[in-house]
Design an enzyme around this catalytic site. Structure first.
Site, mmCIF file in Angstrom:
data_model
loop_
_atom_site.group_PDB
_atom_site.id
_atom_site.type_symbol
_atom_site.label_atom_id
_atom_site.label_comp_id
_atom_site.label_asym_id
_atom_site.label_seq_id
_atom_site.Cartn_x
_atom_site.Cartn_y
_atom_site.Cartn_z
ATOM 1 N N CYS A 153 -16.984 -8.950 -1.934
ATOM 2 C CA CYS A 153 -15.919 -9.600 -1.162
ATOM 3 C C CYS A 153 -16.419 -10.223 0.134
ATOM 4 O O CYS A 153 -15.685 -10.969 0.784
ATOM 5 C CB CYS A 153 -14.809 -8.605 -0.845
ATOM 6 S SG CYS A 153 -13.789 -8.265 -2.271
HETATM 7 N N1 COA Z 1 2.620 1.303 -10.485
HETATM 8 C C1 COA Z 1 3.304 2.414 -10.112
HETATM 9 N N2 COA Z 1 2.718 3.475 -9.541
HETATM 10 C C2 COA Z 1 1.384 3.442 -9.370
HETATM 11 C C3 COA Z 1 0.627 2.333 -9.749
HETATM 12 C C4 COA Z 1 1.300 1.245 -10.336
HETATM 13 N N3 COA Z 1 0.634 0.131 -10.711
HETATM 14 N N4 COA Z 1 -0.686 2.572 -9.457
HETATM 15 C C5 COA Z 1 -0.727 3.793 -8.903
HETATM 16 N N5 COA Z 1 0.518 4.329 -8.856
HETATM 17 C C6 COA Z 1 0.924 5.655 -8.345
HETATM 18 C C7 COA Z 1 -0.210 6.657 -8.440
HETATM 19 O O1 COA Z 1 -0.219 7.257 -9.701
HETATM 20 C C8 COA Z 1 0.147 7.614 -7.321
HETATM 21 O O2 COA Z 1 1.146 8.481 -7.780
HETATM 22 P P1 COA Z 1 1.209 10.025 -7.270
HETATM 23 O O3 COA Z 1 1.480 9.919 -5.801
HETATM 24 O O4 COA Z 1 2.324 10.599 -8.062
HETATM 25 O O5 COA Z 1 -0.150 10.586 -7.573
HETATM 26 C C9 COA Z 1 0.784 6.718 -6.258
HETATM 27 O O6 COA Z 1 1.211 5.544 -6.947
HETATM 28 C C10 COA Z 1 -0.171 6.316 -5.148
HETATM 29 O O7 COA Z 1 -1.387 5.795 -5.740
HETATM 30 P P2 COA Z 1 -2.637 5.391 -4.902
HETATM 31 O O8 COA Z 1 -3.708 4.870 -5.819
HETATM 32 O O9 COA Z 1 -3.007 6.493 -3.992
HETATM 33 O O10 COA Z 1 -2.013 4.141 -4.099
HETATM 34 P P3 COA Z 1 -2.385 3.562 -2.688
HETATM 35 O O11 COA Z 1 -1.216 3.735 -1.810
HETATM 36 O O12 COA Z 1 -3.704 4.023 -2.196
HETATM 37 O O13 COA Z 1 -2.513 1.996 -3.009
HETATM 38 C C11 COA Z 1 -4.256 0.336 -3.366
HETATM 39 C C12 COA Z 1 -3.496 1.530 -3.928
HETATM 40 C C13 COA Z 1 -5.382 -0.038 -4.313
HETATM 41 C C14 COA Z 1 -3.293 -0.839 -3.227
HETATM 42 C C15 COA Z 1 -4.796 0.683 -1.961
HETATM 43 O O14 COA Z 1 -5.471 1.921 -1.984
HETATM 44 C C16 COA Z 1 -5.764 -0.356 -1.435
HETATM 45 O O15 COA Z 1 -5.473 -1.528 -1.344
HETATM 46 N N6 COA Z 1 -6.947 0.092 -0.992
HETATM 47 C C17 COA Z 1 -7.951 -0.797 -0.461
HETATM 48 C C18 COA Z 1 -8.491 -1.566 -1.598
HETATM 49 C C19 COA Z 1 -9.454 -2.597 -1.220
HETATM 50 O O16 COA Z 1 -9.394 -3.227 -0.194
HETATM 51 N N7 COA Z 1 -10.383 -2.827 -2.072
HETATM 52 C C20 COA Z 1 -11.322 -3.821 -1.871
HETATM 53 C C21 COA Z 1 -11.467 -4.519 -3.142
HETATM 54 S S1 COA Z 1 -12.501 -5.848 -2.885
#
Ligand code: COA
Length: 379
Positions: free
Chosen positions: A162
């Site tokens: 990225c």
């Molecule tokens: N739809 C519904 N629920 C979902 C889901 C989806 N698509 N994906 C995950 N969940 C659920 C999970 O199962 C979890 O449930 P639980 O609380 O019962 O265990 C809950 O939502 C939270 O999941 P989590 O993965 O911890 O979400 P988050 O709040 O961390 O958000 C991201 C996920 C990826 C959006 C976030 O972590 C993020 O953006 N991180 C930085 C990523 C980044 O910048 N990456 C760089 C890539 S270049």
């Protein structure tokens, strides 16, 4: 520098500027509603076909918008991505004498940057194709783009996930500083739909496709309304929290084909927690080195991965919660476009700034990697 024209070698300063940017946006859009409908159909079919397995859970529009801020994304191949039997980009394979798809969108963005700068291909000395994924190892995508545009000189690919575009800008700026080039195109065609696992509930909503181009030139030949590059700073710290094991040493076999680690995987929570302080620190240290008061920054063009991360980083840098004017979002309509995200934000939200305004282009992501480019508008 190769065959520089006398008119263009006169007055070189060794000071790099951004002369212009270009943007190619694919016409096709996938909304969260369409994405989730396709994903949930896949889930229903999978669960029906695998009654013995742990059932897969539905995705939800509400979760996606709340967790990421993404509402839609542009893609190069909507139909196949939304087809629950395929869930991947697909297009007819092109012959070797046809322009590759990555080069095609890179050329479109690059051409726009050249047009906006009033520059001809023969004025450019180098092309860097800086992106998260290359569609082949060689010949370089950059050389194909160079050839398609009719640029002499040299070109090569570089990949810093990225952060590729900001690492590309520093590389281009260093060529200008060293006098090795007058004008360098940094092209970032990001067909991220190809590395995304569209069947993975945790990440299927993250990415979108796009191409950007940044024309980095010597101040001595830059057009009016350019951006002086005040300073660039890069940082990398190894982490397994964002990873993709796809590579030429693990050619797909019936056993390995489709295993999730050959696509994008991440520990999103850890990435969020670890990258925010790393990036804020990089920005603040670089601002101090350049003698720029962070709170005086007119605008932040941040990497577009997650709205919450950007809120926190902007807050740490500016000392208050940033509004859309101070830290514009393109994530909502483009999704995460990997290294292109901060460049799209800059391209779409910089025309209104005036001479003397100082801003920051900043990207971050896998590696971990982070790159900062402080710029000041020149009249
Ligand atoms: N739809 C519904 N629920 C979902 C889901 C989806 N698509 N994906 C995950 N969940 C659920 C999970 O199962 C979890 O449930 P639980 O609380 O019962 O265990 C809950 O939502 C939270 O999941 P989590 O993965 O911890 O979400 P988050 O709040 O961390 O958000 C991201 C996920 C990826 C959006 C976030 O972590 C993020 O953006 N991180 C930085 C990523 C980044 O910048 N990456 C760089 C890539 S270049």
């Amino acid at each position: 520098m190769q065959d520089a024209q006398p008119s263009l070698t006169a007055g070189l300063t060794g000071r790099p500027v951004i002369s212009a940017t270009g943007l190619f946006t694919p016409a096709e859009i996938i909304t969260n509603e369409e994405l989730v409908a396709s994903f949930n159909t896949f889930v229903d079919r999978y669960n029906a076909a695998h009654p013995e397995a742990e059932p897969l859970a539905y995705s939800s529009v509400k979760f996606i918008e709340k967790a990421s801020g993404i509402k839609a994304r542009h893609v190069m191949s909507k139909t196949s991505i939304l087809d629950p039997e395929i869930m991947a980009p697909r297009w007819p394979e092109r012959a070797n004498d046809e322009l590759s798809i990555m080069a095609e969108i890179g050329v479109a963005a690059a051409q726009q940057a050249l047009d906006r700068a009033g520059r001809r291909p023969q004025d450019v000395d180098a092309v860097l194709c800086a992106a998260s994924n290359m569609q082949r190892p060689y010949p370089a995508m950059a050389i194909e783009i160079q050839q398609a545009l009719g640029i002499e000189g040299f070109a090569f690919d570089m990949n810093v996930a990225c952060s590729s575009a900001t690492f590309g800008i520093q590389t281009a700026a260093d060529y200008i500083r060293a006098g090795n080039a007058r004008s360098v195109l940094v092209v970032s065609p990001e067909i991220t739909s190809g590395h995304l696992n569209w069947r993975d509930r945790d990440s299927h909503f993250i990415f979108g496709d796009v191409a950007t181009a940044v024309l980095v030139e010597d101040a001595g030949l830059a057009p009016a309304g350019h951006w002086e590059i005040l300073g660039t700073r890069l940082k990398t710290v190894f982490s397994n929290n964002i990873r993709n094991n796809f590579g030429f040493l693990n050619r797909a076999t019936p056993e390995t084909q489709g295993t999730p680690d050959k696509l994008f995987v991440q520990e999103g929570r850890k990435v969020f927690k670890e990258v925010v302080p790393m990036v804020a620190q990089l920005i603040l240290e670089e601002a101090a080195r350049l003698g720029i008061a962070p709170e005086s920054l007119r605008r932040l063009w941040l990497h577009q991965a997650n709205a919450g991360m950007n809120r926190l980083i902007a807050q740490k840098v500016l000392g208050h919660e940033a509004n859309e004017d101070e830290s514009p979002t393109v994530l909502d309509t483009y999704g995460n476009t990997s290294s292109a995200g901060s460049i799209i934000a800059f391209h779409l939200h910089s025309d209104d700034l005036v001479a003397g305004d100082t801003g920051l282009i900043c990207s971050f992501g896998a590696g971990y990697s982070a790159g900062s480019v402080f710029v000041r508008k020149v009249g």
